[in-house]
Design a protein around this motif. Structure first.
Motif, short mmCIF file in Angstrom:
data_model
loop_
_atom_site.label_atom_id
_atom_site.label_comp_id
_atom_site.label_asym_id
_atom_site.label_seq_id
_atom_site.Cartn_x
_atom_site.Cartn_y
_atom_site.Cartn_z
N ILE A 1 28.92 -3.44 16.34
CA ILE A 1 29.61 -4.09 15.06
C ILE A 1 28.54 -4.96 14.11
N THR A 2 28.24 -4.44 12.99
CA THR A 2 27.30 -5.09 12.26
C THR A 2 27.90 -6.30 11.51
N LEU A 3 26.98 -7.28 11.12
CA LEU A 3 27.40 -8.27 10.44
C LEU A 3 28.17 -7.85 8.95
N ASP A 4 27.55 -6.98 8.51
CA ASP A 4 27.96 -6.41 7.38
C ASP A 4 29.56 -5.67 7.27
N SER A 5 29.67 -4.96 8.42
CA SER A 5 30.98 -4.61 8.83
C SER A 5 32.13 -5.44 9.18
N TYR A 6 31.66 -6.54 9.73
CA TYR A 6 32.34 -7.37 10.32
C TYR A 6 33.88 -7.95 9.58
N PRO A 7 33.47 -8.11 8.26
CA PRO A 7 34.73 -8.68 7.47
C PRO A 7 35.81 -7.63 7.33
N HIS A 8 35.39 -6.30 7.20
CA HIS A 8 36.29 -5.21 7.26
C HIS A 8 36.80 -4.95 8.79
N ASP B 1 40.37 -7.58 11.39
CA ASP B 1 41.63 -7.36 12.10
C ASP B 1 41.46 -6.26 13.36
N LYS B 2 40.82 -5.39 12.90
CA LYS B 2 40.86 -4.44 14.20
C LYS B 2 40.21 -4.78 15.39
N ILE B 3 39.21 -5.96 15.17
CA ILE B 3 38.66 -6.49 16.29
C ILE B 3 39.70 -7.47 16.96
N PHE B 4 40.09 -8.22 16.31
CA PHE B 4 41.06 -9.03 16.67
C PHE B 4 42.50 -8.49 17.61
N ASP B 5 42.79 -7.21 17.11
CA ASP B 5 43.99 -6.61 17.73
C ASP B 5 43.38 -6.26 19.06
N LEU B 6 42.25 -5.73 19.09
CA LEU B 6 41.64 -5.24 20.52
C LEU B 6 41.53 -6.44 21.36
N VAL B 7 41.13 -7.75 20.83
CA VAL B 7 40.93 -8.77 21.72
C VAL B 7 42.32 -9.14 22.51
N SER B 8 43.46 -9.23 21.74
CA SER B 8 44.75 -9.56 21.96
C SER B 8 45.20 -8.62 22.95
N ILE C 1 33.93 -14.58 18.15
CA ILE C 1 33.39 -13.61 17.53
C ILE C 1 33.43 -13.90 16.00
N ASP C 2 34.36 -14.61 15.46
CA ASP C 2 34.44 -15.14 14.14
C ASP C 2 33.32 -15.86 13.79
N ARG C 3 33.09 -16.92 14.76
CA ARG C 3 31.75 -17.56 14.52
C ARG C 3 30.45 -16.97 14.19
N TRP C 4 30.27 -15.92 15.11
CA TRP C 4 29.03 -14.92 14.99
C TRP C 4 29.15 -14.16 13.83
N GLY C 5 30.09 -13.53 13.41
CA GLY C 5 30.48 -12.82 12.32
C GLY C 5 30.40 -13.37 10.89
N THR C 6 30.78 -14.96 10.70
CA THR C 6 30.56 -15.53 9.62
C THR C 6 29.35 -16.33 9.42
N SER C 7 28.68 -16.74 10.71
CA SER C 7 27.63 -17.62 10.26
C SER C 7 26.19 -17.06 10.03
N ARG C 8 26.28 -15.70 10.29
CA ARG C 8 25.32 -14.93 10.25
C ARG C 8 23.73 -15.53 10.58
N THR C 9 23.83 -16.39 11.58
CA THR C 9 22.67 -16.98 11.87
C THR C 9 22.47 -16.89 13.63
N GLU C 10 23.67 -16.31 14.27
CA GLU C 10 23.53 -16.23 15.73
C GLU C 10 22.85 -15.13 16.21
N SER C 11 22.10 -15.15 17.18
CA SER C 11 21.49 -14.05 17.82
C SER C 11 22.47 -12.80 18.31
N GLY C 12 21.77 -11.90 18.68
CA GLY C 12 22.47 -10.89 19.28
C GLY C 12 23.52 -10.07 18.38
N THR C 13 24.45 -9.38 18.94
CA THR C 13 25.56 -8.99 18.55
C THR C 13 26.71 -8.59 19.41
#
Length: 161
Positions: A7-14, A17-24, A40-52
């Motif tokens: 899951i890339t940082l560029d694809s995360y916003p799109h 919802d799919k990710i959060f449905d899977l989380v649930s 997941i949201d902190r990683w996807g929106t901060s764009r500064t955290e390591s890893g993926t």
């Protein structure tokens, strides 16, 4: 056949919802799902955290999530992001896929991976123990900012595969 799909940082916003449905579907306890979504949201929106993060797929169907972060690359210490599947019996094999990815990408720099155990989730200790993790006698690492949320940490050292 299980596979990892990044899951890339560029694809995360799109994909959010799919990710959060899977989380649930994976984490049925509300507090666990909320923590996973927050992380997941902190990683996807901060764009500064390591890893993926990765989708764990069976065929083309997403059945789980996994990922890593790097608190100390010099010492070869990696952290396991939320790791879970909705299909019983696929947790360890999907973890092996993550280990394969880390060995392929980081080589000998990948020495260990830490799993943080939230308070109230002692059931995870036996599961991760089955997968080769051991209780870390040092406790929750100093690099973890939410020490009050985590009760223990477990570590998997390379060479135990």
């Amino acid at each position: 056949m299980l596979e990892l799909h990044e899951i890339t940082l560029d694809s995360y916003p799109h994909e959010k919802d799919k990710i959060f449905d899977l989380v649930s579907r994976i984490w049925t306890r509300e507090v666990d799902a909320a923590q996973a979504k927050h992380s997941i949201d902190r990683w996807g929106t901060s764009r500064t955290e390591s890893g993926t993060y990765f989708y764990i797929t069976e065929g083309s169907e997403p059945i789980g999530l996994t990922g890593y972060f790097i608190p100390n690359l010099e010492q070869g210490v990696f952290g396991l992001r939320h790791h879970g599947t909705s299909v019983k019996g696929t947790g360890r094999s999907s973890l092996n896929l993550l280990f394969d990815h880390l060995r392929g990408r980081y080589g000998d720099k990948f020495k260990s991976i830490v799993e943080l155990i939230p308070e109230g989730r002692e059931d995870l200790i036996s599961k991760f123990g089955e997968w080769g993790f051991e209780i870390d006698p040092e406790g929750v690492p100093d690099w973890e900012p939410k020490k009050e949320y985590y009760e223990r940490s477990m570590v998997f050292r390379r060479g135990k595969e």
